[in-house]
Structure formats: structure tokens, C-alpha cells
Design a protein around this motif. Sequence first.
Motif, PDB file in Angstrom:
ATOM      1  N   LYS A  90      32.316 -51.435  83.256  1.00 16.38           N
ATOM      2  CA  LYS A  90      31.409 -50.111  83.253  1.00 16.38           C
ATOM      3  C   LYS A  90      31.566 -49.730  84.778  1.00 16.38           C
ATOM      4  CE  LYS A  90      27.619 -48.774  80.672  1.00 16.38           C
ATOM      5  NZ  LYS A  90      26.410 -48.963  80.339  1.00 16.38           N
ATOM      6  N   PRO A  91      32.003 -48.721  85.098  1.00 17.67           N
ATOM      7  CA  PRO A  91      32.055 -48.012  86.608  1.00 17.67           C
ATOM      8  C   PRO A  91      30.492 -47.977  86.992  1.00 17.67           C
ATOM      9  CG  PRO A  91      33.068 -46.807  85.189  1.00 17.67           C
ATOM     10  CD  PRO A  91      32.522 -47.809  84.344  1.00 17.67           C
ATOM     11  N   GLN A  92      30.418 -48.095  88.358  1.00 16.58           N
ATOM     12  CA  GLN A  92      28.971 -47.566  88.970  1.00 16.58           C
ATOM     13  C   GLN A  92      28.657 -46.421  88.593  1.00 16.58           C
ATOM     14  OE1 GLN A  92      29.659 -48.510  93.015  1.00 16.58           O
ATOM     15  NE2 GLN A  92      28.594 -50.216  93.067  1.00 16.58           N
ATOM     16  N   GLN A  93      27.195 -46.137  88.554  1.00 14.74           N
ATOM     17  CA  GLN A  93      26.715 -44.781  88.143  1.00 14.74           C
ATOM     18  C   GLN A  93      26.322 -44.121  89.505  1.00 14.74           C
ATOM     19  OE1 GLN A  93      26.419 -43.244  85.044  1.00 14.74           O
ATOM     20  NE2 GLN A  93      28.134 -44.696  84.399  1.00 14.74           N
ATOM     21  N   TRP A  94      26.728 -43.153  89.515  1.00 18.02           N
ATOM     22  CA  TRP A  94      26.203 -42.363  90.987  1.00 18.02           C
ATOM     23  C   TRP A  94      25.563 -41.241  90.704  1.00 18.02           C
ATOM     24  CZ3 TRP A  94      31.353 -42.751  94.684  1.00 18.02           C
ATOM     25  CH2 TRP A  94      31.276 -44.124  94.807  1.00 18.02           C
ATOM     26  N   ALA A  95      24.878 -40.341  91.833  1.00 16.58           N
ATOM     27  CA  ALA A  95      24.244 -39.092  91.417  1.00 16.58           C
ATOM     28  C   ALA A  95      24.618 -38.247  92.542  1.00 16.58           C
ATOM     29  CB  ALA A  95      22.767 -39.258  91.577  1.00 16.58           C
ATOM     30  N   LEU A  96      24.614 -36.876  92.296  1.00 18.07           N
ATOM     31  CA  LEU A  96      25.205 -36.034  93.265  1.00 18.07           C
ATOM     32  C   LEU A  96      23.967 -35.322  94.217  1.00 18.07           C
ATOM     33  CD1 LEU A  96      27.724 -34.137  94.212  1.00 18.07           C
ATOM     34  CD2 LEU A  96      26.810 -32.710  92.592  1.00 18.07           C
ATOM     35  N   ILE A  97      23.823 -35.155  95.327  1.00 16.34           N
ATOM     36  CA  ILE A  97      22.891 -34.628  95.737  1.00 16.34           C
ATOM     37  C   ILE A  97      23.029 -33.251  96.283  1.00 16.34           C
ATOM     38  CG2 ILE A  97      21.101 -34.513  98.034  1.00 16.34           C
ATOM     39  CD1 ILE A  97      21.282 -37.441  98.074  1.00 16.34           C
ATOM     40  N   GLU A  98      22.130 -32.131  95.724  1.00 13.23           N
ATOM     41  CA  GLU A  98      22.624 -30.944  95.884  1.00 13.23           C
ATOM     42  C   GLU A  98      21.709 -30.163  96.746  1.00 13.23           C
ATOM     43  OE1 GLU A  98      23.156 -26.741  93.460  1.00 13.23           O
ATOM     44  OE2 GLU A  98      24.017 -28.641  92.522  1.00 13.23           O
ATOM     45  N   LEU A  99      21.810 -29.762  97.834  1.00 10.51           N
ATOM     46  CA  LEU A  99      20.666 -28.851  98.840  1.00 10.51           C
ATOM     47  C   LEU A  99      20.996 -27.258  98.890  1.00 10.51           C
ATOM     48  CD1 LEU A  99      20.675 -31.409 101.591  1.00 10.51           C
ATOM     49  CD2 LEU A  99      18.825 -31.289  99.909  1.00 10.51           C
ATOM     50  N   ASN A 100      20.146 -26.556  98.886  1.00  8.20           N
ATOM     51  CA  ASN A 100      20.331 -24.997  98.926  1.00  8.20           C
ATOM     52  C   ASN A 100      20.029 -24.826 100.398  1.00  8.20           C
ATOM     53  OD1 ASN A 100      21.311 -24.496  96.394  1.00  8.20           O
ATOM     54  ND2 ASN A 100      19.436 -24.094  95.602  1.00  8.20           N
ATOM     55  N   GLY A 101      20.808 -23.893 101.168  1.00  4.43           N
ATOM     56  CA  GLY A 101      20.488 -23.641 102.532  1.00  4.43           C
ATOM     57  C   GLY A 101      21.527 -24.368 103.392  1.00  4.43           C
ATOM     58  N   GLU A 102      21.171 -24.294 104.721  1.00  5.32           N
ATOM     59  CA  GLU A 102      21.912 -24.887 105.761  1.00  5.32           C
ATOM     60  C   GLU A 102      21.393 -25.955 106.526  1.00  5.32           C
ATOM     61  OE1 GLU A 102      24.281 -23.200 109.652  1.00  5.32           O
ATOM     62  OE2 GLU A 102      23.173 -21.730 108.251  1.00  5.32           O
ATOM     63  N   ILE A 103      22.128 -27.201 106.712  1.00  2.29           N
ATOM     64  CA  ILE A 103      21.767 -28.064 107.472  1.00  2.29           C
ATOM     65  C   ILE A 103      22.584 -28.237 108.817  1.00  2.29           C
ATOM     66  CG2 ILE A 103      21.905 -30.843 107.748  1.00  2.29           C
ATOM     67  CD1 ILE A 103      21.865 -30.918 104.745  1.00  2.29           C
ATOM     68  N   MET A 104      21.639 -27.984 109.964  1.00  2.00           N
ATOM     69  CA  MET A 104      22.123 -27.876 111.301  1.00  2.00           C
ATOM     70  C   MET A 104      22.495 -29.288 111.678  1.00  2.00           C
ATOM     71  SD  MET A 104      22.366 -24.452 111.565  1.00  2.00           S
ATOM     72  CE  MET A 104      22.360 -24.324 113.208  1.00  2.00           C
ATOM     73  N   PRO A 105      23.657 -29.616 112.367  1.00  2.00           N
ATOM     74  CA  PRO A 105      23.821 -30.703 113.003  1.00  2.00           C
ATOM     75  C   PRO A 105      22.973 -31.020 114.402  1.00  2.00           C
ATOM     76  CG  PRO A 105      25.547 -29.304 113.518  1.00  2.00           C
ATOM     77  CD  PRO A 105      24.865 -28.571 112.493  1.00  2.00           C
ATOM     78  N   PRO A 106      22.734 -32.245 115.014  1.00  2.00           N
ATOM     79  CA  PRO A 106      22.084 -32.430 116.001  1.00  2.00           C
ATOM     80  C   PRO A 106      22.589 -31.662 117.228  1.00  2.00           C
ATOM     81  CG  PRO A 106      22.688 -34.425 115.281  1.00  2.00           C
ATOM     82  CD  PRO A 106      23.272 -33.525 114.179  1.00  2.00           C
ATOM     83  N   LEU A 107      21.779 -31.263 118.076  1.00  2.00           N
ATOM     84  CA  LEU A 107      22.277 -30.819 119.316  1.00  2.00           C
ATOM     85  C   LEU A 107      23.369 -31.601 120.158  1.00  2.00           C
ATOM     86  CD1 LEU A 107      19.206 -28.875 120.630  1.00  2.00           C
ATOM     87  CD2 LEU A 107      21.138 -27.724 119.237  1.00  2.00           C
ATOM     88  N   LYS A 108      22.930 -32.702 120.342  1.00  2.00           N
ATOM     89  CA  LYS A 108      23.916 -33.680 120.861  1.00  2.00           C
ATOM     90  C   LYS A 108      24.642 -34.653 119.830  1.00  2.00           C
ATOM     91  CE  LYS A 108      24.015 -36.310 125.154  1.00  2.00           C
ATOM     92  NZ  LYS A 108      23.120 -36.759 126.204  1.00  2.00           N
ATOM     93  N   MET A 109      26.049 -34.645 119.466  1.00  2.00           N
ATOM     94  CA  MET A 109      26.473 -35.324 118.675  1.00  2.00           C
ATOM     95  C   MET A 109      26.982 -36.440 119.264  1.00  2.00           C
ATOM     96  SD  MET A 109      26.712 -33.685 115.405  1.00  2.00           S
ATOM     97  CE  MET A 109      28.033 -34.520 114.857  1.00  2.00           C
ATOM     98  N   PRO A 110      26.938 -37.759 118.482  1.00  2.00           N
ATOM     99  CA  PRO A 110      27.655 -38.883 119.064  1.00  2.00           C
ATOM    100  C   PRO A 110      28.907 -38.703 119.263  1.00  2.00           C
ATOM    101  CG  PRO A 110      26.451 -39.285 117.078  1.00  2.00           C
ATOM    102  CD  PRO A 110      26.532 -38.024 117.265  1.00  2.00           C
ATOM    103  N   SER A 111      29.558 -39.385 120.309  1.00  2.00           N
ATOM    104  CA  SER A 111      30.997 -39.503 120.735  1.00  2.00           C
ATOM    105  C   SER A 111      31.953 -40.111 119.898  1.00  2.00           C
ATOM    106  CB  SER A 111      31.131 -40.001 121.964  1.00  2.00           C
ATOM    107  OG  SER A 111      32.463 -39.811 122.610  1.00  2.00           O
ATOM    108  N   ALA A 112      33.005 -39.407 119.231  1.00  2.00           N
ATOM    109  CA  ALA A 112      33.800 -40.253 118.473  1.00  2.00           C
ATOM    110  C   ALA A 112      35.105 -40.815 119.301  1.00  2.00           C
ATOM    111  CB  ALA A 112      34.383 -39.288 117.475  1.00  2.00           C
ATOM    112  N   THR A 113      35.127 -40.472 120.600  1.00  2.00           N
ATOM    113  CA  THR A 113      36.202 -41.263 121.311  1.00  2.00           C
ATOM    114  C   THR A 113      36.423 -42.650 121.301  1.00  2.00           C
ATOM    115  OG1 THR A 113      34.960 -40.963 123.192  1.00  2.00           O
ATOM    116  CG2 THR A 113      36.180 -39.115 122.657  1.00  2.00           C
TER     117      THR A 113
END
Length: 129
Positions: free
Chosen positions: A11-34
Motif C-alpha cells: 500500500k503506497p504512502q498517502q499524501w496530501a496536496l496543499i493549495e494556497l490562493n495568493g502569492e508567497i513572497m520569498p525572503p529578502l535575503k535568500m540563503p546562498s546556494a554556492t
Amino acid sequence: MIIPIRSERSKPQQWALIELNGEIMPPLKMPSATNSKGPIDIELGSLRYTNEGTPMMIIGSHELRGKIENLKQPYAIMRKKQGPCERRLEEEDVMNGPECENRVEYEVAGVITKRLLFDHYPKSIMRST
């Protein structure tokens, strides 16, 4: 070419989908991916359920209340796996020399049957620090 699909669990894992209306703004200072070799982890918020079973999500200083709905058609989440090389013995390959083909198969990682829908205007909350 036939691509096999299998599930390691009965029996595969049961997951749920999260649905948001609107816009999510990222943080002003994003962590570095380098310096990192993988994806960057950013905490979105926290998800809890009330005593009545209503989902409640807190993102920053906003509280969202949602509802749980069943999906009309479930989604399967697949994980691609590369297998060992297979020899191909077709007529055209015999003329071209000994070549092999990478074997690809998909594994069912989970099934999404429900969604958490947050479609109301968020409530502003004050946090004490």
C-alpha cells in the motif's frame, strides 16, 4: 519500449496536496546556494490541525484556516530509477556492434488523495518574542 512501474509496498504512502490562493513572497535575503550541493531548505511555516480537524497554517505573521477535500482523481507520485545496462539483440543492433540501453523503471512513492485548501483571507497575528 516498455517502462515498468512498481511499488515496493503493498500500500503506497498517502499524501496530501496543499493549495494556497495568493502569492508567497520569498525572503529578502535568500540563503546562498554556492556552498551547498543540494536544494536549499527554506521553512515555509507550520501546519496544525484544530480539535475539530480543521487545518490551520501559520506563515510568518499570518494565520490561514483551511478545509480538507477529497480529490476527484488521485495523483500518483513517481520516483525514476536507473537500472543496469541491457543488451539489445535486434537485427539493426547486430550490424552496429554490441550496444546497450539503460534500463529505466518508475516506483510509486505515494498517492495524493486529499487536498488542504486555504482559500480565505489570512488573519494577521502578533507574536511575542
